[in-house]
Design a protein around this motif. Sequence first.
Motif, PDB file in Angstrom:
ATOM      1  N   MET A 311     -43.856  39.734  37.854  1.00  0.00           N
ATOM      2  CA  MET A 311     -43.999  40.367  39.169  1.00  0.00           C
ATOM      3  C   MET A 311     -43.554  41.821  39.123  1.00  0.00           C
ATOM      4  O   MET A 311     -44.214  42.715  39.692  1.00  0.00           O
ATOM      5  N   ALA A 312     -42.444  42.112  38.434  1.00  0.00           N
ATOM      6  CA  ALA A 312     -41.973  43.489  38.312  1.00  0.00           C
ATOM      7  C   ALA A 312     -42.990  44.344  37.559  1.00  0.00           C
ATOM      8  O   ALA A 312     -43.249  45.496  37.937  1.00  0.00           O
ATOM      9  N   ARG A 313     -43.567  43.773  36.509  1.00  0.00           N
ATOM     10  CA  ARG A 313     -44.571  44.524  35.733  1.00  0.00           C
ATOM     11  C   ARG A 313     -45.791  44.843  36.602  1.00  0.00           C
ATOM     12  O   ARG A 313     -46.355  45.943  36.531  1.00  0.00           O
ATOM     13  N   ARG A 314     -46.189  43.897  37.443  1.00  0.00           N
ATOM     14  CA  ARG A 314     -47.345  44.133  38.316  1.00  0.00           C
ATOM     15  C   ARG A 314     -47.038  45.185  39.378  1.00  0.00           C
ATOM     16  O   ARG A 314     -47.911  45.989  39.729  1.00  0.00           O
ATOM     17  N   PHE A 315     -45.807  45.179  39.915  1.00  0.00           N
ATOM     18  CA  PHE A 315     -45.420  46.221  40.871  1.00  0.00           C
ATOM     19  C   PHE A 315     -45.579  47.607  40.243  1.00  0.00           C
ATOM     20  O   PHE A 315     -46.166  48.523  40.847  1.00  0.00           O
ATOM     21  N   ARG A 367     -43.690  41.659  52.316  1.00  0.00           N
ATOM     22  CA  ARG A 367     -44.472  40.985  51.269  1.00  0.00           C
ATOM     23  C   ARG A 367     -43.973  39.561  51.003  1.00  0.00           C
ATOM     24  O   ARG A 367     -44.267  38.987  49.954  1.00  0.00           O
ATOM     25  N   ALA A 368     -43.212  38.977  51.947  1.00  0.00           N
ATOM     26  CA  ALA A 368     -42.614  37.660  51.727  1.00  0.00           C
ATOM     27  C   ALA A 368     -43.539  36.506  52.081  1.00  0.00           C
ATOM     28  O   ALA A 368     -43.290  35.372  51.667  1.00  0.00           O
ATOM     29  N   SER A 383     -35.348  30.568  48.010  1.00  0.00           N
ATOM     30  CA  SER A 383     -34.906  31.103  46.723  1.00  0.00           C
ATOM     31  C   SER A 383     -35.849  32.173  46.190  1.00  0.00           C
ATOM     32  O   SER A 383     -35.416  33.266  45.813  1.00  0.00           O
ATOM     33  N   PHE A 384     -37.143  31.877  46.176  1.00  0.00           N
ATOM     34  CA  PHE A 384     -38.095  32.805  45.562  1.00  0.00           C
ATOM     35  C   PHE A 384     -38.361  34.019  46.449  1.00  0.00           C
ATOM     36  O   PHE A 384     -38.621  35.114  45.937  1.00  0.00           O
ATOM     37  N   GLY A 388     -37.761  37.599  44.907  1.00  0.00           N
ATOM     38  CA  GLY A 388     -38.875  38.553  44.940  1.00  0.00           C
ATOM     39  C   GLY A 388     -38.512  39.841  45.645  1.00  0.00           C
ATOM     40  O   GLY A 388     -38.916  40.935  45.231  1.00  0.00           O
ATOM     41  N   ALA A 389     -37.728  39.732  46.718  1.00  0.00           N
ATOM     42  CA  ALA A 389     -37.311  40.942  47.436  1.00  0.00           C
ATOM     43  C   ALA A 389     -36.268  41.725  46.655  1.00  0.00           C
ATOM     44  O   ALA A 389     -36.219  42.962  46.733  1.00  0.00           O
ATOM     45  N   MET A 390     -35.429  41.041  45.883  1.00  0.00           N
ATOM     46  CA  MET A 390     -34.361  41.713  45.147  1.00  0.00           C
ATOM     47  C   MET A 390     -34.886  42.624  44.041  1.00  0.00           C
ATOM     48  O   MET A 390     -34.127  43.442  43.510  1.00  0.00           O
TER      49      MET A 390
END
Length: 609
Positions: A311-315, A367-368, A383-384, A388-390
Amino acid sequence: MDVFKRKPLPCCLSVEELEKAELEIIRFCQRKKFPEEFSRLLNGKGVKGCSHIYKLCPLVEDGLLRVGGRLSRSSMPMEAKHPIILAKDFHISDILLRHIHQEVGHGGRNHMLARLRERYWITGASTVIRRVLSKCTICRRLNAQPVSQQMADLPTERVTPDEPPFTRVGVDYFGPFEVKSRRSVVKRYGVIFTCLAIRAIHIEVAPSLDTDSFINALRRFIARRGQVLELRSDNGTNFIGAERERLSSGISLGSMMHYFRKELNGPLTLQLARIMEDLGRGILEYSDDTAMARCVVQSLLTRAGFDEQDMARRFAKEYSASPGRGYGSGVIQVLKKLSSPQLSDVYQPARDQSNGRGSFGNGGAMRAAPFALAFPDLADVRSFARLGAMLTHSCSLGYNGAVLQALAVHLSLQGALDLPQQFISRLITEMEEVEDNEVARNDARILKEADKPFCERLHRVRDLMDRSKVSVEEVISELGNGIAALHSVPTAIFCVLHCLQPRECLPENYGGLERTIAYSLALGGDTDTIACMAGAIAGAHYGIEAIPQLWIKCCEGAEDADINAKRLHMLYHQSSQGGGTGTGEQSCGDASESQSNASNGTEKKTGAE
């Protein structure tokens, strides 16, 4: 040849080699374009009068064709005294002018021409410069003329003939003006009545903004100008109050007020009208938070669960591909760090924000929604959504806002909004548990908020729900409309709950989703984020059928959103049937059709996507 082969090649070209190559290219182009001129000049003759460089008095210097003139004895550099001649149809001329255009900071034609003639002389340079400027995307965007809106046809009341003046009237207030009354200064307001047909005006004085003052001003106006058939105003409280008096007290107001029809052009209606005008102009592009929400969806679908590295890589990749979607300066720094291949902890860049305190904005909450659509287990959603927000918001007031938003969408998806009081009570119960830790309490103390700030805001939401009438100002004062998650997520939840039933200030033909979006926009502030979050919760409740087709057609990526919503629905069923763990490694794109047809109460609830 053997000696040449054994000689090592240089690792890079030197400046001298580059300059020599440039001159050789120019010599080749000149000899190809001006062979006759070269021949005559080398033989000591002048160029013919029919040559299009005749007026430049050309001369040959070091095998290059240069401009002549009377500056040969000047102390200026050789390139400035005798610029190199180039033809306008040379490819090298286009390349040279594009370089100069960027060098002068996308300057205009005269600026480019002055810089060009410090060394070169292109025949017909103005034509080539215009061509270069016309193809420059940045210049076209900066110099683009604004689109002018074509005026609509005048309404019937503006063009109805053969009626007395002030038969159809518009009314509004202006002021206040301070006037002296005895020994004090008081405020007075002007009430302006204008004839919709001939634009004549009549002004009355009102001592205040209350309903009685307006009714008295209207009485005086009708006594002076005659009977009114139609009266138009905005949704001011004094005008609405006068309308209610007319409906409830026909006897006392009868002769003056019960014959005319009153039209309310409210601020919400006008705002939605402007939005519809924008929708008619073409596709509306989504912003940074929506782009990141799409990355969340793609990561969940590709990995069949939550994978923070992916997810971080896609951001980071999405920002690199489309940096112009309105990213804030803080998140840009985080995304640049996330793109580093040496980064081992993807949560560290967010923790480094704001001197280590992290961000508490509402981007993570916006984006949640995909987490609520992908996982049937409420614990997984909490949890996710938090993790995801963190990735961009390490402050608990930021990522807990994302948890609250995800919980609201998830419960709405299960039909919890059918019982609004139980819905808000369930959210308070869940957030009591989420905020019951020392980190959340410490962050709240630093920002001078209540120990459990989101729970406290949800209690405010419940109090506002119990009131018979709530003004926009009260909602903003109690809940906020800013960019912080604490000042926007509870506000979005209230917008959904408030608009479950029709409201006087909104058009009667609006459905629940349309009312929610319209009311969110009317609050002002961070309207796009609040409306987006409220729309996700309402969309999960009403379903995709409630979204107007015009909205769908004019939104960028609407087709992708529909496809991804169906795939998230399949992932939801996979997880509910034990086919996924929430952190899977395989794609869910090949899930069976039977799984997508299974029933858990969410078949038609893809409106949140």
